[in-house]
Design a protein around this motif. Structure first.
Motif, PDB file in Angstrom:
ATOM      1  N   THR A   1     120.867  84.883  60.282  1.00  0.00           N
ATOM      2  CA  THR A   1     121.818  84.069  60.078  1.00  0.00           C
ATOM      3  C   THR A   1     121.051  82.963  59.462  1.00  0.00           C
ATOM      4  O   THR A   1     121.562  82.331  58.247  1.00  0.00           O
ATOM      5  N   THR A   2     119.903  82.633  60.004  1.00  0.00           N
ATOM      6  CA  THR A   2     118.973  81.625  59.382  1.00  0.00           C
ATOM      7  C   THR A   2     118.580  81.897  57.954  1.00  0.00           C
ATOM      8  O   THR A   2     118.651  80.936  57.186  1.00  0.00           O
ATOM      9  N   THR A   3     118.237  83.151  57.730  1.00  0.00           N
ATOM     10  CA  THR A   3     117.759  83.600  56.499  1.00  0.00           C
ATOM     11  C   THR A   3     118.953  83.527  55.471  1.00  0.00           C
ATOM     12  O   THR A   3     118.823  83.150  54.396  1.00  0.00           O
ATOM     13  N   ASP A   4     119.993  84.202  55.890  1.00  0.00           N
ATOM     14  CA  ASP A   4     120.949  83.944  54.788  1.00  0.00           C
ATOM     15  C   ASP A   4     121.546  82.488  54.581  1.00  0.00           C
ATOM     16  O   ASP A   4     121.913  82.286  53.406  1.00  0.00           O
ATOM     17  N   GLU A   5     121.595  81.681  55.412  1.00  0.00           N
ATOM     18  CA  GLU A   5     121.928  80.213  55.325  1.00  0.00           C
ATOM     19  C   GLU A   5     120.911  79.586  54.318  1.00  0.00           C
ATOM     20  O   GLU A   5     121.273  78.964  53.433  1.00  0.00           O
ATOM     21  N   ARG A   6     119.590  79.860  54.544  1.00  0.00           N
ATOM     22  CA  ARG A   6     118.677  79.595  53.708  1.00  0.00           C
ATOM     23  C   ARG A   6     118.644  79.893  52.369  1.00  0.00           C
ATOM     24  O   ARG A   6     118.508  78.975  51.412  1.00  0.00           O
ATOM     25  N   ALA A   7     119.180  81.135  52.248  1.00  0.00           N
ATOM     26  CA  ALA A   7     119.317  81.778  50.783  1.00  0.00           C
ATOM     27  C   ALA A   7     120.461  81.040  50.122  1.00  0.00           C
ATOM     28  O   ALA A   7     120.395  80.794  48.760  1.00  0.00           O
ATOM     29  N   GLU A   8     121.617  80.895  50.951  1.00  0.00           N
ATOM     30  CA  GLU A   8     122.578  79.923  50.361  1.00  0.00           C
ATOM     31  C   GLU A   8     122.326  78.658  49.997  1.00  0.00           C
ATOM     32  O   GLU A   8     122.781  78.201  48.785  1.00  0.00           O
ATOM     33  N   ILE A   9     121.517  78.119  50.845  1.00  0.00           N
ATOM     34  CA  ILE A   9     121.259  76.733  50.405  1.00  0.00           C
ATOM     35  C   ILE A   9     120.345  76.479  49.243  1.00  0.00           C
ATOM     36  O   ILE A   9     120.647  75.619  48.600  1.00  0.00           O
ATOM     37  N   GLN A  10     119.326  77.503  49.216  1.00  0.00           N
ATOM     38  CA  GLN A  10     118.448  77.752  48.076  1.00  0.00           C
ATOM     39  C   GLN A  10     119.268  77.760  46.916  1.00  0.00           C
ATOM     40  O   GLN A  10     119.063  77.117  45.996  1.00  0.00           O
ATOM     41  N   ALA A  11     120.358  78.697  46.785  1.00  0.00           N
ATOM     42  CA  ALA A  11     121.210  79.030  45.761  1.00  0.00           C
ATOM     43  C   ALA A  11     121.830  77.866  45.376  1.00  0.00           C
ATOM     44  O   ALA A  11     122.126  77.473  44.098  1.00  0.00           O
ATOM     45  N   GLU A  12     122.498  76.947  46.295  1.00  0.00           N
ATOM     46  CA  GLU A  12     123.026  75.616  46.102  1.00  0.00           C
ATOM     47  C   GLU A  12     122.133  74.727  45.354  1.00  0.00           C
ATOM     48  O   GLU A  12     122.616  74.012  44.479  1.00  0.00           O
ATOM     49  N   ILE A  13     120.983  74.697  45.926  1.00  0.00           N
ATOM     50  CA  ILE A  13     120.056  73.948  45.213  1.00  0.00           C
ATOM     51  C   ILE A  13     119.691  73.955  43.815  1.00  0.00           C
ATOM     52  O   ILE A  13     119.728  73.191  42.930  1.00  0.00           O
ATOM     53  N   GLU A  14     119.613  75.212  43.533  1.00  0.00           N
ATOM     54  CA  GLU A  14     119.308  75.521  42.015  1.00  0.00           C
ATOM     55  C   GLU A  14     120.460  75.441  41.263  1.00  0.00           C
ATOM     56  O   GLU A  14     120.390  74.998  40.066  1.00  0.00           O
ATOM     57  N   GLU A  15     121.701  75.652  41.619  1.00  0.00           N
ATOM     58  CA  GLU A  15     122.916  75.304  40.880  1.00  0.00           C
ATOM     59  C   GLU A  15     123.025  73.831  40.582  1.00  0.00           C
ATOM     60  O   GLU A  15     123.158  73.540  39.552  1.00  0.00           O
ATOM     61  N   THR A  16     122.754  73.042  41.622  1.00  0.00           N
ATOM     62  CA  THR A  16     122.797  71.629  41.596  1.00  0.00           C
ATOM     63  C   THR A  16     121.764  71.033  40.631  1.00  0.00           C
ATOM     64  O   THR A  16     122.039  70.216  39.708  1.00  0.00           O
ATOM     65  N   ARG A  17     120.594  71.768  40.637  1.00  0.00           N
ATOM     66  CA  ARG A  17     119.405  71.206  39.602  1.00  0.00           C
ATOM     67  C   ARG A  17     120.020  71.584  38.266  1.00  0.00           C
ATOM     68  O   ARG A  17     119.807  71.103  37.490  1.00  0.00           O
ATOM     69  N   GLU A  18     120.606  72.686  38.007  1.00  0.00           N
ATOM     70  CA  GLU A  18     121.125  73.000  36.660  1.00  0.00           C
ATOM     71  C   GLU A  18     122.162  72.130  36.219  1.00  0.00           C
ATOM     72  O   GLU A  18     121.959  71.805  35.075  1.00  0.00           O
ATOM     73  N   GLN A  19     122.988  71.832  37.023  1.00  0.00           N
ATOM     74  CA  GLN A  19     123.890  70.973  36.658  1.00  0.00           C
ATOM     75  C   GLN A  19     123.612  69.501  36.535  1.00  0.00           C
ATOM     76  O   GLN A  19     123.962  68.796  35.503  1.00  0.00           O
ATOM     77  N   LEU A  20     122.675  69.072  37.160  1.00  0.00           N
ATOM     78  CA  LEU A  20     121.900  67.800  37.128  1.00  0.00           C
ATOM     79  C   LEU A  20     121.177  67.761  35.753  1.00  0.00           C
ATOM     80  O   LEU A  20     121.300  66.548  35.054  1.00  0.00           O
ATOM     81  N   GLY A  21     120.495  68.971  35.300  1.00  0.00           N
ATOM     82  CA  GLY A  21     119.832  68.987  34.223  1.00  0.00           C
ATOM     83  C   GLY A  21     120.863  69.037  32.966  1.00  0.00           C
ATOM     84  O   GLY A  21     120.518  68.167  31.859  1.00  0.00           O
ATOM     85  N   GLU A  22     121.859  69.584  32.826  1.00  0.00           N
ATOM     86  CA  GLU A  22     122.835  69.403  31.900  1.00  0.00           C
ATOM     87  C   GLU A  22     123.504  68.135  31.769  1.00  0.00           C
ATOM     88  O   GLU A  22     123.652  67.683  30.647  1.00  0.00           O
TER      89      GLU A  22
END
Length: 134
Positions: A8-29
């Motif tokens: 669960t912790t690994t899955d949560e980390r992966a989800e959080i990492q994906a959200e961080i990447e998406e937020t970075r892309e949106q911020l860059g745009e």
């Protein structure tokens, strides 16, 4: 139970990492959009280029309309005129067509009027944007 917690912790980390990447892309745009909006010179240049393209299109449209009307007038003159007058009408039509071609060529060789209109539009755009910020 520790395997479930670790998974669960690994899955949560992966989800959080994906959200961080998406937020970075949106911020860059968003940053790129703001930079473009703040670049008044580039926006004015884009507006000038757009107006130039629009004017070129209108010039081509006017040219084709004039040529169509010239052809129609030439045909009508030939139908109405006697043989000697038809030859004169042909010569007049050729002279008119030659004059139209020369006028078009002169406009292409001296694009100053189109540039002046573009500069006017750019000046109005810059004035509007500067006045809007106050």
């Amino acid at each position: 139970m520790s395997d479930d917690t670790q998974t669960t912790t690994t899955d949560e980390r992966a989800e959080i990492q994906a959200e961080i990447e998406e937020t970075r892309e949106q911020l860059g745009e968003t940053a790129a959009a703001l930079a473009h909006k703040a670049d008044v010179k580039a926006r004015a240049h884009d507006a000038v280029e757009e107006k130039k393209a629009e004017l070129r299109g209108k010039a081509e449209e006017l040219k084709s309309t004039a040529q169509e009307k010239l052809g129609a007038a030439k045909g009508a003159a030939q139908d109405r005129a006697p043989d000697g007058a038809q030859q004169g009408a042909q010569q007049a039509a050729q002279a008119a067509q030659h004059a139209a071609t020369q006028a078009q060529q002169a406009a292409k060789e001296n694009p100053l009027p189109a540039a002046a209109i573009g500069a006017l539009v750019a000046g109005l755009l810059v004035g509007y944007l500067v006045g809007r910020r106050r």
